[in-house]
Design a protein around this motif. Structure first.
Motif, PDB file in Angstrom:
ATOM      1  N   THR A   1       0.852  -1.190   0.000  1.00  0.00           N
ATOM      2  CA  THR A   1       0.000   0.000   0.000  1.00  0.00           C
ATOM      3  C   THR A   1       0.882   1.232   0.000  1.00  0.00           C
ATOM      4  OG1 THR A   1      -1.902   1.055   1.065  1.00  0.00           O
ATOM      5  CG2 THR A   1      -0.159   0.234   2.514  1.00  0.00           C
ATOM      6  N   GLU A   2       0.262   2.381   0.102  1.00  0.00           N
ATOM      7  CA  GLU A   2       1.013   3.639   0.210  1.00  0.00           C
ATOM      8  C   GLU A   2       0.152   4.670   0.920  1.00  0.00           C
ATOM      9  OE1 GLU A   2      -0.087   5.498  -4.196  1.00  0.00           O
ATOM     10  OE2 GLU A   2       1.880   4.586  -3.849  1.00  0.00           O
ATOM     11  N   ALA A   3       0.808   5.560   1.620  1.00  0.00           N
ATOM     12  CA  ALA A   3       0.144   6.659   2.322  1.00  0.00           C
ATOM     13  C   ALA A   3       1.145   7.799   2.414  1.00  0.00           C
ATOM     14  CB  ALA A   3      -0.305   6.223   3.716  1.00  0.00           C
ATOM     15  N   ALA A   4       0.654   9.006   2.297  1.00  0.00           N
ATOM     16  CA  ALA A   4       1.525  10.175   2.298  1.00  0.00           C
ATOM     17  C   ALA A   4       2.396  10.217   3.554  1.00  0.00           C
ATOM     18  CB  ALA A   4       0.684  11.454   2.211  1.00  0.00           C
ATOM     19  N   GLY A   5       3.710  10.278   3.345  1.00  0.00           N
ATOM     20  CA  GLY A   5       4.650  10.379   4.458  1.00  0.00           C
ATOM     21  C   GLY A   5       5.085   9.054   5.046  1.00  0.00           C
ATOM     22  N   TYR A   6       4.475   7.948   4.615  1.00  0.00           N
ATOM     23  CA  TYR A   6       4.801   6.632   5.170  1.00  0.00           C
ATOM     24  C   TYR A   6       5.638   5.813   4.198  1.00  0.00           C
ATOM     25  CZ  TYR A   6       1.505   7.262   9.031  1.00  0.00           C
ATOM     26  OH  TYR A   6       0.870   7.711  10.160  1.00  0.00           O
TER      27      TYR A   6
ATOM     28  N   TYR B   1       4.142   0.059   7.882  1.00  0.00           N
ATOM     29  CA  TYR B   1       4.584   1.293   7.225  1.00  0.00           C
ATOM     30  C   TYR B   1       4.747   2.357   8.302  1.00  0.00           C
ATOM     31  CZ  TYR B   1       3.475  -0.846   2.735  1.00  0.00           C
ATOM     32  OH  TYR B   1       3.467  -1.680   1.633  1.00  0.00           O
TER      33      TYR B   1
ATOM     34  N   GLU C   1       6.260   6.430   9.583  1.00  0.00           N
ATOM     35  CA  GLU C   1       6.583   7.804   9.189  1.00  0.00           C
ATOM     36  C   GLU C   1       7.536   8.389  10.226  1.00  0.00           C
ATOM     37  OE1 GLU C   1       5.168  10.824  10.685  1.00  0.00           O
ATOM     38  OE2 GLU C   1       4.313   9.691  12.327  1.00  0.00           O
TER      39      GLU C   1
ATOM     40  N   THR D   1      -6.070   9.228   6.718  1.00  0.00           N
ATOM     41  CA  THR D   1      -4.814   8.602   6.280  1.00  0.00           C
ATOM     42  C   THR D   1      -4.971   7.088   6.212  1.00  0.00           C
ATOM     43  OG1 THR D   1      -3.510  10.385   7.256  1.00  0.00           O
ATOM     44  CG2 THR D   1      -2.365   8.330   6.793  1.00  0.00           C
TER      45      THR D   1
ATOM     46  N   SER E   1      -7.042   6.158   3.221  1.00  0.00           N
ATOM     47  CA  SER E   1      -6.253   6.284   2.001  1.00  0.00           C
ATOM     48  C   SER E   1      -5.364   5.064   1.800  1.00  0.00           C
ATOM     49  CB  SER E   1      -5.403   7.554   2.064  1.00  0.00           C
ATOM     50  OG  SER E   1      -4.562   7.660   0.935  1.00  0.00           O
ATOM     51  N   ALA E   2      -4.740   4.606   2.882  1.00  0.00           N
ATOM     52  CA  ALA E   2      -3.880   3.425   2.795  1.00  0.00           C
ATOM     53  C   ALA E   2      -4.698   2.186   2.463  1.00  0.00           C
ATOM     54  CB  ALA E   2      -3.133   3.234   4.109  1.00  0.00           C
TER      55      ALA E   2
END
Length: 229
Positions: free
Chosen positions: A75-80, A99, A101, A176, A179-180
């Motif tokens: 997956t992906e998430a802003a800042g992670y 994940y 940050e 967040t 989103s992930a």
């Protein structure tokens, strides 16, 4: 008469010189405007995509890590960013990763064979669960969102697997986490190459044998206190 005969000769020369100078300046300006800056060239396409990793090698690396390649999700998430050392097996053939940050926040991703109730929270926590009482349980698109006083998670069923993204409410806000959860997907070959331990890194590793499990019976841990107390 002399002045009249000189004028026609001087004017064409002056006009020609003026046009030549103007044209030269225009060409120079045009050349400067169309020449790409070094940064612009560097930011252009890097060329063809990298070739796909060898699938047989990926399967071998997954097997060495006791993982099923098809159960590896990303997956992906802003800042992670994925913490590579967190990648591992869950249960018999599940997958787990974390994940993180810079501030210490964590999003846990798990893929396991679980009962329907572990995804659908509408009937309360799954049987045998020791989690805190739910304060929120609702359907959010194709997923279920559940929250306790301290933690929350998004879960969805994918065939016979349950894919869960979870975190503490203090570290990860719902937006967040959502989103992930929406970005989570089965890893393709390129992503597998990034997630799986390098070839040879897990060579020689064997499953850890627990000394507190009796050789017979239901396998419950042996918690007898020794003579030393």
């Amino acid at each position: 008469m002399t002045s009249r005969s000189r004028s026609p000769r001087i004017r064409p020369l002056l006009l020609t010189a003026t046009l030549t100078t103007t044209l030269a300046l225009a060409l120079a300006a045009t050349g400067c405007g169309t020449e790409p800056a070094p940064d612009a060239r560097a930011a252009g396409p890097s060329g063809s995509a990298d070739p796909a990793p060898d699938r047989a090698e990926l399967e071998a690396r997954a097997s060495a890590a006791q993982l099923v390649a098809e159960h590896v999700w990303v997956t992906e998430a802003a800042g992670y960013a994925l913490a590579r050392q967190s990648v591992g097996v869950l249960g018999d053939d599940g997958f787990g990763s974390v994940y993180t940050e810079p501030e210490g926040g964590q999003i846990k991703l798990s893929v396991e064979r679980l009962p329907h109730a572990d995804a659908d929270c509408t009937d309360g926590p799954a049987s045998g669960s020791e989690q805190e009482p739910l304060v929120t349980c609702e359907r959010d698109g194709e997923q279920w969102y559940r929250a306790t006083e301290s933690g929350h998670a998004y879960a969805r069923e994918q065939g016979d697997l349950v894919v869960t993204l979870s975190g503490t409410r203090q570290e990860v806000d719902r937006a967040t986490l959502r989103s992930a959860a929406l970005a989570a997907h089965r890893a393709d070959d390129h992503e597998l190459d990034q997630v799986l331990p390098p070839a040879g890194e897990t060579a020689g590793r064997q499953p850890v044998e627990r000394g507190d499990l009796p050789p017979v019976g239901d396998g419950a841990p042996n918690n007898d206190v020794g003579a030393s107390g």
